[in-house]
Design a protein around this motif. Structure first.
Motif, PDB file in Angstrom:
ATOM      1  N   ALA A 123       0.829  -1.209   0.000  1.00 24.71           N
ATOM      2  CA  ALA A 123       0.000   0.000   0.000  1.00 24.71           C
ATOM      3  C   ALA A 123       0.865   1.262   0.000  1.00 24.71           C
ATOM      4  CB  ALA A 123      -0.934  -0.002   1.213  1.00 24.71           C
ATOM      5  N   GLU A 124       2.025   1.190   0.607  1.00 27.70           N
ATOM      6  CA  GLU A 124       2.897   2.366   0.730  1.00 27.70           C
ATOM      7  C   GLU A 124       3.787   2.606  -0.483  1.00 27.70           C
ATOM      8  OE1 GLU A 124       2.747  -0.092   3.057  1.00 27.70           O
ATOM      9  OE2 GLU A 124       1.404   0.975   4.412  1.00 27.70           O
ATOM     10  N   ARG A 125       4.107   1.521  -1.236  1.00 27.83           N
ATOM     11  CA  ARG A 125       5.070   1.665  -2.342  1.00 27.83           C
ATOM     12  C   ARG A 125       4.845   0.559  -3.368  1.00 27.83           C
ATOM     13  NH1 ARG A 125      10.966   2.928  -3.356  1.00 27.83           N
ATOM     14  NH2 ARG A 125      11.841   0.981  -4.105  1.00 27.83           N
TER      15      ARG A 125
ATOM     16  N   ILE B 256       1.707   3.550 -17.062  1.00 30.32           N
ATOM     17  CA  ILE B 256       2.440   2.885 -15.984  1.00 30.32           C
ATOM     18  C   ILE B 256       2.224   3.610 -14.648  1.00 30.32           C
ATOM     19  CG2 ILE B 256       4.683   3.988 -16.388  1.00 30.32           C
ATOM     20  CD1 ILE B 256       5.964   1.233 -15.654  1.00 30.32           C
ATOM     21  N   ALA B 257       2.100   4.942 -14.691  1.00 31.79           N
ATOM     22  CA  ALA B 257       1.827   5.689 -13.458  1.00 31.79           C
ATOM     23  C   ALA B 257       0.465   5.299 -12.884  1.00 31.79           C
ATOM     24  CB  ALA B 257       1.886   7.197 -13.728  1.00 31.79           C
ATOM     25  N   GLU B 258      -0.534   5.197 -13.739  1.00 30.10           N
ATOM     26  CA  GLU B 258      -1.857   4.806 -13.258  1.00 30.10           C
ATOM     27  C   GLU B 258      -1.839   3.375 -12.739  1.00 30.10           C
ATOM     28  OE1 GLU B 258      -6.557   4.890 -14.291  1.00 30.10           O
ATOM     29  OE2 GLU B 258      -5.168   6.171 -15.387  1.00 30.10           O
ATOM     30  N   SER B 259      -1.093   2.523 -13.383  1.00 30.83           N
ATOM     31  CA  SER B 259      -1.013   1.131 -12.940  1.00 30.83           C
ATOM     32  C   SER B 259      -0.427   1.015 -11.540  1.00 30.83           C
ATOM     33  CB  SER B 259      -0.190   0.304 -13.926  1.00 30.83           C
ATOM     34  OG  SER B 259      -0.845   0.229 -15.168  1.00 30.83           O
ATOM     35  N   VAL B 260       0.731   1.632 -11.306  1.00 27.00           N
ATOM     36  CA  VAL B 260       1.351   1.496  -9.981  1.00 27.00           C
ATOM     37  C   VAL B 260       0.527   2.181  -8.897  1.00 27.00           C
ATOM     38  CG1 VAL B 260       3.699   1.055 -10.808  1.00 27.00           C
ATOM     39  CG2 VAL B 260       2.992   3.412 -10.398  1.00 27.00           C
ATOM     40  N   GLY B 261      -0.044   3.340  -9.206  1.00 31.50           N
ATOM     41  CA  GLY B 261      -0.884   4.018  -8.215  1.00 31.50           C
ATOM     42  C   GLY B 261      -2.149   3.245  -7.906  1.00 31.50           C
ATOM     43  N   SER B 262      -2.765   2.686  -8.927  1.00 27.31           N
ATOM     44  CA  SER B 262      -3.998   1.928  -8.731  1.00 27.31           C
ATOM     45  C   SER B 262      -3.757   0.638  -7.963  1.00 27.31           C
ATOM     46  CB  SER B 262      -4.648   1.610 -10.079  1.00 27.31           C
ATOM     47  OG  SER B 262      -5.078   2.794 -10.704  1.00 27.31           O
TER      48      SER B 262
ATOM     49  N   ALA C 202      -4.349  -0.818  -0.475  1.00 24.18           N
ATOM     50  CA  ALA C 202      -4.761   0.006   0.671  1.00 24.18           C
ATOM     51  C   ALA C 202      -6.253  -0.143   0.957  1.00 24.18           C
ATOM     52  CB  ALA C 202      -4.418   1.477   0.406  1.00 24.18           C
ATOM     53  N   ALA C 203      -7.054  -0.319  -0.085  1.00 27.73           N
ATOM     54  CA  ALA C 203      -8.507  -0.460   0.100  1.00 27.73           C
ATOM     55  C   ALA C 203      -8.836  -1.685   0.934  1.00 27.73           C
ATOM     56  CB  ALA C 203      -9.205  -0.534  -1.262  1.00 27.73           C
TER      57      ALA C 203
ATOM     58  N   THR D 164       4.851   6.209  -4.516  1.00 26.44           N
ATOM     59  CA  THR D 164       4.991   6.352  -3.072  1.00 26.44           C
ATOM     60  C   THR D 164       3.728   7.019  -2.536  1.00 26.44           C
ATOM     61  OG1 THR D 164       7.370   6.640  -3.362  1.00 26.44           O
ATOM     62  CG2 THR D 164       6.443   7.305  -1.238  1.00 26.44           C
ATOM     63  N   ALA D 165       3.136   6.405  -1.525  1.00 21.77           N
ATOM     64  CA  ALA D 165       1.888   6.938  -0.961  1.00 21.77           C
ATOM     65  C   ALA D 165       2.107   8.324  -0.377  1.00 21.77           C
ATOM     66  CB  ALA D 165       1.356   5.997   0.106  1.00 21.77           C
ATOM     67  N   LEU D 166       1.227   9.240  -0.733  1.00 24.83           N
ATOM     68  CA  LEU D 166       1.208  10.577  -0.142  1.00 24.83           C
ATOM     69  C   LEU D 166       0.168  10.640   0.968  1.00 24.83           C
ATOM     70  CD1 LEU D 166       1.295  12.682  -3.418  1.00 24.83           C
ATOM     71  CD2 LEU D 166       3.152  12.393  -1.774  1.00 24.83           C
TER      72      LEU D 166
END
Length: 127
Positions: free
Chosen positions: A23-25, A50-56, A62-63, A92-94
């Protein structure tokens, strides 16, 4: 498990490989070859994918069980081009809340130079 979930998806077609996931990284790689625009540079849209993939992925973790993540917003700034090799995206989780998760995503080339910075926010929902 993440590899099985990627079968037949855009991530698979683009060659995105998850290296690390919590969830954090979240860290993933993607080849430049096959993901370029006509001038031979990595397509800006490929950076966003790729940004959307890693964030999602981070937001989905986390969900937690019985919940899912839905993208609300994504933006990207392209700093330099990549013509070959592999790029690496690190999310990286904000902020990890009950209903929202936000990530800073840094994409680097084979030499460790930043090529793109993105931010993604996902809504966390019950199924």
């Amino acid at each position: 498990m993440l590899r099985d979930m990627s079968r037949g998806t855009l991530d698979e077609r683009m060659g995105i490989e998850i290296v690390e996931a919590s969830a954090e990284r979240v860290v993933a790689t993607m080849p430049v070859e096959g993901n370029t625009q006509p001038y031979g540079l990595l397509h800006g849209g490929a950076n966003v994918v790729i940004a959307e993939s890693v964030g999602s992925i981070g937001a989905a973790i986390a969900a937690g069980p019985g919940r899912y993540a839905v993208g609300l917003d994504i933006n990207a700034t392209h700093h330099r081009s990549a013509r070959s090799g592999i790029v690496t995206a690190t999310a990286t989780a904000l902020s990890l809340g009950r209903t929202l998760a936000a990530y800073d995503v840094v994409i680097t080339d084979d030499q460790g130079r930043r090529t793109c910075t993105a931010r993604i926010t996902c809504m966390l929902r019950d199924q």
